[in-house]
Design an enzyme around this catalytic site. Structure first.
Site, short mmCIF file in Angstrom:
data_model
loop_
_atom_site.label_atom_id
_atom_site.label_comp_id
_atom_site.label_asym_id
_atom_site.label_seq_id
_atom_site.Cartn_x
_atom_site.Cartn_y
_atom_site.Cartn_z
N SER A 1 0.86 -1.19 0.00
CA SER A 1 0.00 0.00 0.00
C SER A 1 0.90 1.23 0.00
O SER A 1 2.03 1.17 0.51
CB SER A 1 -0.87 0.01 1.26
OG SER A 1 -1.49 1.27 1.42
N TYR B 1 -1.37 -0.68 10.37
CA TYR B 1 -1.58 -1.15 8.99
C TYR B 1 -0.40 -0.74 8.11
O TYR B 1 0.14 -1.55 7.35
CB TYR B 1 -2.88 -0.57 8.46
CG TYR B 1 -3.16 -0.83 7.00
CD1 TYR B 1 -3.71 -2.04 6.59
CD2 TYR B 1 -2.90 0.14 6.04
CE1 TYR B 1 -3.97 -2.28 5.24
CE2 TYR B 1 -3.15 -0.09 4.70
CZ TYR B 1 -3.69 -1.29 4.30
OH TYR B 1 -3.94 -1.52 2.97
P1 NAP Z 1 -11.59 -5.93 0.94
O1 NAP Z 1 -12.50 -5.39 -0.12
O2 NAP Z 1 -11.87 -5.59 2.36
O3 NAP Z 1 -11.51 -7.52 0.76
C1 NAP Z 1 -10.70 -8.24 1.63
C2 NAP Z 1 -10.57 -9.66 1.13
O4 NAP Z 1 -9.63 -10.36 1.97
C3 NAP Z 1 -11.88 -10.44 1.19
O5 NAP Z 1 -11.90 -11.28 0.05
C4 NAP Z 1 -11.74 -11.23 2.49
O6 NAP Z 1 -12.51 -12.45 2.47
C5 NAP Z 1 -10.26 -11.54 2.47
N1 NAP Z 1 -9.67 -11.84 3.79
C6 NAP Z 1 -9.66 -11.06 4.90
N2 NAP Z 1 -9.01 -11.68 5.89
C7 NAP Z 1 -8.61 -12.88 5.39
C8 NAP Z 1 -7.90 -13.98 5.94
N3 NAP Z 1 -7.47 -13.98 7.20
N4 NAP Z 1 -7.68 -15.07 5.14
C9 NAP Z 1 -8.12 -15.09 3.86
N5 NAP Z 1 -8.79 -14.06 3.29
C10 NAP Z 1 -9.03 -12.98 4.06
O7 NAP Z 1 -10.07 -5.46 0.67
P2 NAP Z 1 -9.40 -4.73 -0.61
O8 NAP Z 1 -9.62 -3.29 -0.47
O9 NAP Z 1 -9.76 -5.44 -1.85
O10 NAP Z 1 -7.85 -4.98 -0.27
C11 NAP Z 1 -7.11 -6.03 -0.85
C12 NAP Z 1 -5.64 -5.79 -0.53
O11 NAP Z 1 -5.24 -4.53 -1.06
C13 NAP Z 1 -5.33 -5.75 0.97
O12 NAP Z 1 -4.09 -6.37 1.22
C14 NAP Z 1 -5.26 -4.26 1.25
O13 NAP Z 1 -4.46 -3.97 2.37
C15 NAP Z 1 -4.66 -3.75 -0.05
N6 NAP Z 1 -4.91 -2.32 -0.27
C16 NAP Z 1 -6.19 -1.85 -0.44
C17 NAP Z 1 -6.40 -0.49 -0.63
C18 NAP Z 1 -7.77 0.12 -0.81
O14 NAP Z 1 -7.90 1.37 -0.80
N7 NAP Z 1 -8.82 -0.67 -1.01
C19 NAP Z 1 -5.29 0.38 -0.64
C20 NAP Z 1 -4.02 -0.13 -0.46
C21 NAP Z 1 -3.84 -1.48 -0.28
P3 NAP Z 1 -14.10 -12.48 2.86
O15 NAP Z 1 -14.83 -11.92 1.66
O16 NAP Z 1 -14.38 -13.92 3.08
O17 NAP Z 1 -14.25 -11.63 4.08
#
Ligand code: NAP
Length: 251
Positions: free
Chosen positions: A146, A160
């Site tokens: 991130s 985080y």
């Molecule tokens: P999200 O929409 O909250 O989705 C999270 C996903 O991770 C879901 O599929 C969830 O499964 C799964 N998950 C959570 N805990 C888990 C575990 N212990 N074991 C297996 N799966 C797990 O998140 P996102 O925004 O797409 O983020 C994805 C990645 O990008 C993350 O690493 C996040 O830190 C990074 N990121 C996101 C942003 C942003 O602005 N969105 C920015 C920078 C980095 P369930 O559906 O079963 O709950």
């Protein structure tokens, strides 16, 4: 270079960025192990979307922070599709915004277990299976970091940001360790992307609100991040290794 159809495991593939990666892989005719933590319905919807896009997919329940679950999700992907070419180390969590001084131990443990230990365990399993030195065929790993890793996220979620700093270091170290063994390791560092993750930080309108402050004037979409991830796994990026690629609208 002609790109070959890949088989990949996407941790946290049920929603957000992981879902977009799975669907884009499907559009390329790739096969996807769609891991999820507990949201079976979302995972099945992703699987259907991958099929509709032209790829193959299975949903695999498992917690990235549990070693046996990680081994099982790799086994399930290889069993379903007969091979493995790559890992998208995507599963990650955030917790409500707070100062570090106010963060309870349980929150810190959950966050570091998922974001750091989980990513390390999944990368280890990919290394064991893909390394040419260990009998594998080589492949690719893309870690989800991130921009928080370089911004630090003060008064929001330093925990985080710290976990994502670890992901950058994991990427740099592993790219050097595994490059000679046929595995390219890169990271994508998203900025503010429209997904459910902001609601879990207690700020469902965060992407809308803070997206405007990015030089491009808006939040990014999960699909825009997926483009970078799929490119890094594809043969088209064959000389890219150890990169930390910001997909953050210039933030
Ligand atoms: P999200 O929409 O909250 O989705 C999270 C996903 O991770 C879901 O599929 C969830 O499964 C799964 N998950 C959570 N805990 C888990 C575990 N212990 N074991 C297996 N799966 C797990 O998140 P996102 O925004 O797409 O983020 C994805 C990645 O990008 C993350 O690493 C996040 O830190 C990074 N990121 C996101 C942003 C942003 O602005 N969105 C920015 C920078 C980095 P369930 O559906 O079963 O709950």
């Amino acid at each position: 270079m002609v790109s070959t159809a890949k088989t990949i495991l996407v941790t946290g593939g049920s929603r957000g960025i992981g879902r977009a990666v799975s669907i884009l892989a499907g559009q390329r005719g790739w096969s996807v192990g769609v891991n999820y933590a507990g949201n079976e319905k979302a995972a099945q919807e992703t699987v259907q979307a991958v099929h509709k896009a032209g790829g193959r997919a299975i949903a695999i329940k498992g917690d990235v922070a549990i070693e046996a679950d990680v081994i099982a999700m790799f086994d399930a992907t290889e069993k379903a599709f007969g091979k493995l070419d790559g890992l998208v180390n995507n599963a990650g969590v955030v917790a409500p915004t707070a100062d570090l001084a106010d963060m309870p131990l349980e929150r810190l443990k959950r966050l570091f277990d998922t974001n750091i230990l989980g990513s390390v365990l999944c990368a280890r399993e990919a290394a064991r299976r893909l390394s040419t030195r260990r009998g594998g065929k080589g492949g690719g790993i893309v870690n989800l970091s991130s921009v928080a890793a370089r911004l630090g996220s003060p008064n929001l979620f330093v925990d985080y940001a710290t976990s994502k700093g670890a992901i950058d270091t994991l990427t740099l170290g592993l790219s050097k360790e595994l490059g000679p063994e046929g595995i390219r390791v890169n990271a994508v560092r998203p900025g503010i992307i429209e997904t459910d993750i902001h609601a879990s930080a207690g700020e469902p309108d965060r992407a809308e609100r803070l997206g405007k402050t990015a030089p491009l004037g808006r939040a990014g979409t999960a699909e825009e991040v997926a483009e970078a991830i799929i490119w890094l796994l594809d043969d088209a990026s064959s000389y890219v290794n150890g990169a930390l690629l910001d997909v953050a609208g210039g933030r």
